[in-house]
Design a protein around this motif. Structure first.
Motif, mmCIF file in Angstrom:
data_model
loop_
_atom_site.group_PDB
_atom_site.id
_atom_site.type_symbol
_atom_site.label_atom_id
_atom_site.label_comp_id
_atom_site.label_asym_id
_atom_site.label_seq_id
_atom_site.Cartn_x
_atom_site.Cartn_y
_atom_site.Cartn_z
ATOM 1 N N PHE A 196 10.766 -61.114 88.167
ATOM 2 C CA PHE A 196 11.686 -59.979 88.024
ATOM 3 C C PHE A 196 11.536 -59.010 89.184
ATOM 4 C CE2 PHE A 196 12.603 -55.646 86.755
ATOM 5 C CZ PHE A 196 13.832 -55.753 86.120
ATOM 6 N N ARG B 49 8.294 -66.948 85.767
ATOM 7 C CA ARG B 49 9.677 -66.461 85.671
ATOM 8 C C ARG B 49 9.698 -64.970 85.364
ATOM 9 N NH1 ARG B 49 15.055 -65.745 86.664
ATOM 10 N NH2 ARG B 49 16.238 -65.414 84.756
ATOM 11 N N ALA B 50 8.847 -64.519 84.432
ATOM 12 C CA ALA B 50 8.802 -63.098 84.095
ATOM 13 C C ALA B 50 8.329 -62.265 85.282
ATOM 14 C CB ALA B 50 7.896 -62.879 82.890
ATOM 15 N N SER C 151 18.033 -59.217 77.459
ATOM 16 C CA SER C 151 17.390 -58.098 76.772
ATOM 17 C C SER C 151 18.370 -57.195 76.050
ATOM 18 C CB SER C 151 16.598 -57.246 77.783
ATOM 19 O OG SER C 151 15.547 -57.978 78.372
ATOM 20 N N TYR D 45 8.259 -63.552 72.516
ATOM 21 C CA TYR D 45 8.321 -63.912 73.937
ATOM 22 C C TYR D 45 8.135 -62.667 74.811
ATOM 23 C CZ TYR D 45 10.018 -66.351 78.124
ATOM 24 O OH TYR D 45 10.127 -66.920 79.364
ATOM 25 N N GLY D 46 8.820 -61.597 74.448
ATOM 26 C CA GLY D 46 8.699 -60.353 75.205
ATOM 27 C C GLY D 46 7.333 -59.704 75.081
ATOM 28 N N SER E 164 6.873 -69.703 82.092
ATOM 29 C CA SER E 164 7.394 -68.449 81.563
ATOM 30 C C SER E 164 6.761 -67.246 82.241
ATOM 31 C CB SER E 164 7.161 -68.374 80.050
ATOM 32 O OG SER E 164 7.992 -69.273 79.377
ATOM 33 N N TYR F 161 5.057 -62.231 77.513
ATOM 34 C CA TYR F 161 5.401 -62.294 78.934
ATOM 35 C C TYR F 161 6.038 -60.980 79.382
ATOM 36 C CZ TYR F 161 4.878 -67.187 77.695
ATOM 37 O OH TYR F 161 4.397 -68.362 77.201
ATOM 38 N N GLU G 210 16.257 -66.059 76.523
ATOM 39 C CA GLU G 210 15.920 -66.545 77.861
ATOM 40 C C GLU G 210 15.817 -68.066 77.852
ATOM 41 O OE1 GLU G 210 13.467 -64.497 80.464
ATOM 42 O OE2 GLU G 210 13.348 -62.678 79.268
ATOM 43 N N THR H 223 8.621 -59.904 80.733
ATOM 44 C CA THR H 223 9.999 -60.145 81.137
ATOM 45 C C THR H 223 10.852 -58.900 80.930
ATOM 46 O OG1 THR H 223 11.906 -61.576 80.822
ATOM 47 C CG2 THR H 223 10.588 -61.078 78.860
ATOM 48 N N ARG H 224 11.792 -58.670 81.860
ATOM 49 C CA ARG H 224 12.648 -57.480 81.774
ATOM 50 C C ARG H 224 14.082 -57.766 82.194
ATOM 51 N NH1 ARG H 224 9.852 -53.450 85.596
ATOM 52 N NH2 ARG H 224 8.882 -55.336 86.471
ATOM 53 N N PHE H 225 14.492 -59.018 82.260
ATOM 54 C CA PHE H 225 15.858 -59.322 82.690
ATOM 55 C C PHE H 225 16.860 -58.721 81.713
ATOM 56 C CE2 PHE H 225 13.239 -62.604 84.668
ATOM 57 C CZ PHE H 225 13.663 -62.502 85.985
#
Length: 344
Positions: free
Chosen positions: A258, A254-255, A47, A35-36, A251, A39, A63, A41-43
């Motif tokens: 951030f 959402r990413a 993480s 997933y990382g 997704s 996308y 997530e 994503t850095r939440f």
């Protein structure tokens, strides 16, 4: 006798029908890693195990879209294998964090049916429930999907369109047990903005964009064991294109959010959602958000923001959702209404 499964067509569904979907799926750290990789994503909370522990959780959950996509993927062979398109979502609540090691199983109940005027397709409404290995409900939601008919001459069922809540009420939001943002580390999270810094009506341009690729969108869809033909087979659509799974756009948006909403650590609910236009490889996706509402919660240091998260094909600096005619503006791909949890 054939042993293969052609999937259900519109006339195969009946009101009140309950479907137990096959293939329970255990969530792994591999899901988190892939997933990382797909996308941006850095939440911090999903993480970092240490960040999650500092916020009162026993371990970092995956997530929310990971759990949702896995649970959703279970429904595809029975509900939307012969779909034209997934149309929308409502009444989705994340009832408990999904953790690595959890095994999700999904069942669905048909709660609405309506044949389209062309007589070739119909809309099927289902309420789906994902439970973990303990039998606890992790996620439940309603979605509706347009499905081909096998036989255009098959009689239409009496139309039933379910009444759905416009939103999940703030008092019905479920905060994970133990969540505590009173000692929240804003430096580690990446932004200083908290609940009180956001105003109803405020719009946030998330700035960054990602161009969709064939390999990544099909890899993501396979990861969730989503078998819908339109995402993989160029012969499944008249235009010869592979349709990007709508969850891939969710997704991605959402990413991308951030940047401007880094402290919106958890999604508590999806009030409504619509895939407003198709997306294909080569499209560049951007996102913006609008603050629709704010609410307090009983959890220490935890507030809730209701957001409209919009994904667009190409960047729209004006952040326009609809034109003067009331229709979605050109380029809008996703209109998602969500509640998120954020430190106060």
């Amino acid at each position: 006798m054939t042993k293969t499964n052609p999937g259900n067509f519109f006339e195969d569904f009946t009101l009140g029908q309950v479907i137990e979907h096959a293939t329970p799926r255990t969530v792994t750290d591999g899901d988190r890693a892939v997933y990382g990789a797909i996308y941006p994503t850095r939440f911090a909370l999903p993480s970092s195990a240490e960040f999650a522990k500092a916020c009162g959780l026993p371990q970092a959950p995956v997530e929310e879209p990971i759990g949702f996509h896995i649970a959703f993927g279970k429904t595809v062979p029975d509900v939307s294998l012969n779909a034209v398109a997934n149309l929308g979502y409502a009444e989705c609540r994340f009832r408990r964090p999904v953790l690595t090691g959890d095994t999700l199983s999904t069942s669905s109940e048909v709660i609405g049916l309506k044949q389209n005027s062309n007589g070739k397709t119909g809309v099927v409404y289902v309420r789906s429930t994902a439970t973990n290995q303990h039998g606890d409900v992790a996620i439940d939601w309603v979605r509706w999907v347009m499905v081909h008919k096998r036989d255009a001459d098959a009689p239409a069922p009496d139309p039933v369109v379910p009444e759905l809540a416009a939103s999940v009420a703030a008092e019905d939001l479920i905060v994970p047990d133990g969540l505590d943002f009173t000692g929240y580390d804003f430096v580690a999270a990446g932004e200083p903005y908290r609940w009180g810094d956001y105003e109803v009506g405020e719009k946030i341009d998330h700035v960054d964009g990602v161009t969709l690729s064939e390999a990544e969108h099909m890899m993501a869809t396979r990861l969730w064991q989503n078998t819908a033909k339109v995402h993989f087979n160029t012969e499944a659509r008249p235009d010869g294109k592979r349709l990007v799974y709508g969850g891939h756009i969710i997704s991605m948006a959402r990413a991308l959010s951030f940047n401007g909403l880094a402290n919106a650590q958890l999604i508590a609910a999806v009030n409504a959602g619509a895939h407003t236009a198709p997306a294909f490889a080569g499209d560049t996706v951007y996102a913006w958000s609008e603050v629709l509402d704010k609410a307090e919660t009983a959890a220490p240091g935890v507030g809730a923001l209701r957001l409209r998260l919009v994904a667009t094909k190409g960047r729209d600096e004006s952040m326009t959702l609809r034109g003067e005619d009331g229709k979605y503006a050109a380029g809008v791909l996703l209109d998602l209404d969500i509640w998120v949890l954020i430190p106060v």
